[in-house]
Structure formats: structure tokens, C-alpha cells
Write a protein that holds these residues in place. Sequence first.
Motif, PDB file in Angstrom:
ATOM      1  N   ARG A   1       0.755  -1.176   0.133  1.00  0.00           N
ATOM      2  CA  ARG A   1      -0.034  -0.099  -0.061  1.00  0.00           C
ATOM      3  C   ARG A   1       0.783   1.228   0.060  1.00  0.00           C
ATOM      4  O   ARG A   1       0.426   2.337  -0.907  1.00  0.00           O
ATOM      5  CB  ARG A   1      -0.628   0.138   1.322  1.00  0.00           C
TER       6      ARG A   1
ATOM      7  N   ARG B   1      -6.663  -7.523   2.812  1.00  0.00           N
ATOM      8  CA  ARG B   1      -6.041  -6.446   2.037  1.00  0.00           C
ATOM      9  C   ARG B   1      -7.006  -5.142   1.750  1.00  0.00           C
ATOM     10  O   ARG B   1      -6.488  -3.942   1.876  1.00  0.00           O
ATOM     11  CB  ARG B   1      -5.909  -7.197   0.446  1.00  0.00           C
ATOM     12  N   ALA B   2      -8.479  -5.187   1.810  1.00  0.00           N
ATOM     13  CA  ALA B   2      -9.212  -4.153   1.778  1.00  0.00           C
ATOM     14  C   ALA B   2      -9.052  -3.359   3.231  1.00  0.00           C
ATOM     15  O   ALA B   2      -9.379  -2.276   3.101  1.00  0.00           O
ATOM     16  CB  ALA B   2     -10.513  -4.746   1.607  1.00  0.00           C
TER      17      ALA B   2
ATOM     18  N   ASP C   1      -4.033  -2.329   0.246  1.00  0.00           N
ATOM     19  CA  ASP C   1      -4.578  -1.360  -1.193  1.00  0.00           C
ATOM     20  C   ASP C   1      -5.629  -1.992  -1.601  1.00  0.00           C
ATOM     21  O   ASP C   1      -5.662  -3.094  -1.891  1.00  0.00           O
ATOM     22  CB  ASP C   1      -3.440  -1.244  -1.860  1.00  0.00           C
ATOM     23  N   PRO C   2      -6.925  -1.433  -1.185  1.00  0.00           N
ATOM     24  CA  PRO C   2      -8.152  -1.912  -1.632  1.00  0.00           C
ATOM     25  C   PRO C   2      -8.313  -2.183  -2.870  1.00  0.00           C
ATOM     26  O   PRO C   2      -9.347  -3.173  -3.315  1.00  0.00           O
ATOM     27  CB  PRO C   2      -9.099  -0.952  -1.138  1.00  0.00           C
ATOM     28  N   ASP C   3      -7.575  -1.558  -3.834  1.00  0.00           N
ATOM     29  CA  ASP C   3      -7.784  -1.800  -5.240  1.00  0.00           C
ATOM     30  C   ASP C   3      -6.723  -2.736  -5.758  1.00  0.00           C
ATOM     31  O   ASP C   3      -6.321  -2.981  -6.977  1.00  0.00           O
ATOM     32  CB  ASP C   3      -7.484  -0.504  -5.888  1.00  0.00           C
ATOM     33  N   GLY C   4      -5.630  -3.128  -4.628  1.00  0.00           N
ATOM     34  CA  GLY C   4      -4.654  -4.003  -5.130  1.00  0.00           C
ATOM     35  C   GLY C   4      -5.207  -5.580  -5.549  1.00  0.00           C
ATOM     36  O   GLY C   4      -6.010  -5.956  -5.055  1.00  0.00           O
ATOM     37  N   SER C   5      -4.129  -6.321  -5.879  1.00  0.00           N
ATOM     38  CA  SER C   5      -4.300  -7.681  -5.917  1.00  0.00           C
ATOM     39  C   SER C   5      -3.318  -8.694  -5.495  1.00  0.00           C
ATOM     40  O   SER C   5      -2.911  -9.940  -5.714  1.00  0.00           O
ATOM     41  CB  SER C   5      -4.444  -7.946  -7.414  1.00  0.00           C
TER      42      SER C   5
END
Length: 376
Positions: A117, A154-155, A159-163
Motif C-alpha cells: 500500500r 487487503r481491503a 491497498d483496497p484496489d490491489g491484488s
Amino acid sequence: MSRFLLVVPPLVGHVNPVVGVAAELVRRGHEVAWAGHGELITRLAGAAHVYDCALPPATPRPPELRGAAALKFLWEEGFLPLAESMAPGVEAAIERFRPDALLVDQQAVAGGLIADRLGLPWLTSATTSAELTDPLASMPKVRDWVLERLAALRASIGDPDGSTDPRFSPHGVLAFTTAELAGEMRGVTFVGPSIGDRESEVDFPWDWLDHRPTVLVTLGTANVDAGARFLTECAATGIRAVVADPARVLSTSDTVLPLPHVPQLDLLPKMDAVVCHGGHNTVCEALWHDLPLVVAPIRDDQPVIAEQVAEAGAGVRVRFTKATAEHLRVAISTVLDPGSGMRANAARIGRSFRAAGGAAAAAAQLEALITAGVHA
């Protein structure tokens, strides 16, 4: 000079390999700090720069749990709550220490999520190779459950938009083993075991040892409740053994020396074989000293490591819950027999371990990570 933050869970077997890496980084002139269980890190690493992280309440795992149930419990009651508890401490450590890069244990997933993040480079520290072999592939429901929980984590803290899967850094994975034991793996840098010169404060009656073949029997630090029957059967084989017996279930005899604690690294050069549970550190330390093994896996990564030992021809796998004194006598006699080739195979793996570089190789990979970032 660079700054490295080492993020580790409160597990001896996951901290010990990194102690050598930390010492090597300091020797090379870098600054090093730790994030994790302060008391444990200080005990194992000495006068280290530590940022203490909160730990969740301990939930003892029933010793009878095996397979999918044991793995789900490990995540549900162990690694996931640990990540949530450690996250504030890890973030505070990053803010105060301002590291250039992180080395994050595969089970301290808060470190990877927060580094990702914040855009910091990080490497995964895989102190056991089991996770790299996708041990949940045969348990798709458990695997999907773990991935769902990691996505939710992760959310929450990453990073909520990460993978990014926090078990596998996109910057690289350091495995403290070699392909000779674990098999070839893509995307993994094998650095071999990091076996330092840990000083032991354990007294040992060295004059008990003599010319007769002797084996070390140990079930690690986390299997005291489950081990009484197995240790009793080992003692009944008639084969001379030093036994790590923290619960004190055995009595001393001419062939059995039970001790609540043993100086394992000091003992191994004087042993002829090792009987153990398949813990990655114990297996690697035995093979480092060219010793064949009898492996009786209990749960978690141990069946995977035991299978690696058997497939490499460096030992015999037995059933922890079913092995009798006779089963164990035959297995130990087999690995002690020069004709079995197991000592030679153990020595082959040991040579690969010593050639891989250990702590120095891991430190070089961390330095390369910084250099790559500078020139990116």
C-alpha cells in the motif's frame, strides 16, 4: 548504507533464519530494525532495534486436529488475527524507521500488505518451502476460504484496489532451502538455510556420548502435548538416542538420554541421524550436517517437508500416530545403514545448502532490491 525492516511472526522457527540475515546486513554497514514480538526477537537476536507489535489472544490448537481442519484453524485463529494485531505496529515501525525495503515473513502478512500500500519494495522470507508448493491445491474449499480472507484483509489494511497476495512478494521470494530438497520452483530465489552461530545456554552431559551410533529425537517446540506416545516408542527401539523431552515423559537409561532442552546445533555434528516431526528448520539443520532423517510429520507444512526428504532419498517417512517401536527401529536402522545411500543423499543436499550462500545470499538479494529501485 540502507535501512531494512524485518517483519516476523512470533514463531521461533520463522525468526531464527532471519537473525543471520540481520547480522549480515549490519556487517555490510546497513541499518536494521525488526517489527514483531519484541521479547522473542530480543531473546533470539540479542540487542536488536525492535518495534514491538501487539499480538492477538492465544487460542491453543487442539492437538488432535489434522489436515484441512488444522490448516483452517491455523489461518482463522492464527495468521489472520495476527495480521490485524500486528498492522498498527508495522505501520508505526515504517513511519518511524523509514526503511528503504522490507523483508517480510510469509506468515506475517500485515508486512506485505502495508508495504504494498505504501509503495515500498519488499521481499518474502519463506522460512519453510511448503507454501511455495501450493499445499492447499488438494483442499480447494480451504484454499478459496484463505484467499477470500486475504482479500478482506487487503481491503482493510492494504491497498483496497490491489491484488497482491501478501504471501508472495511481486519483488521476489527468498526460500531458505535449495532445489535439491524442495524441487525446482519458478519465481523463487533459493538462498539455502541461514544457520548462524547461535550460542546455547543449555548444559549437556557430553561424556554420555561414546563411539556407538546415536540419533537425536526432537519434535520441535510446538508439539509437546502431542508427542508423549511417539517419544515413548522411540525410547523402546533399543537404539541409542538423545531425546528432546520437554514434558519429561521418559527416564534416562544406557540407551536413552532425555532432556527438557538440548543444544541442537552443538549436538548435530556428533549425531548419526535425526528423528523428527518434519519441521523445516530441524530438517535443514540435520541435512546441513549431512545427517539422514526419519520424519514423522504431524500437521501444517510437515507432511510436505517429509515428502521432500523421502523423495530426495535422504530419509524415511513414518506415520506419527501409528509408528511403533519396531517401525521406528527398522526406519532408523535403514537410514543408519551405509548401503541405503541415505547418508550420501543427505550429504549431497548438505553440500547444496552450504553452497547456496545462506544469510549472505539473502542480504545480497535485499541489496539488489534497493539498487533496482534506484535505477528503475
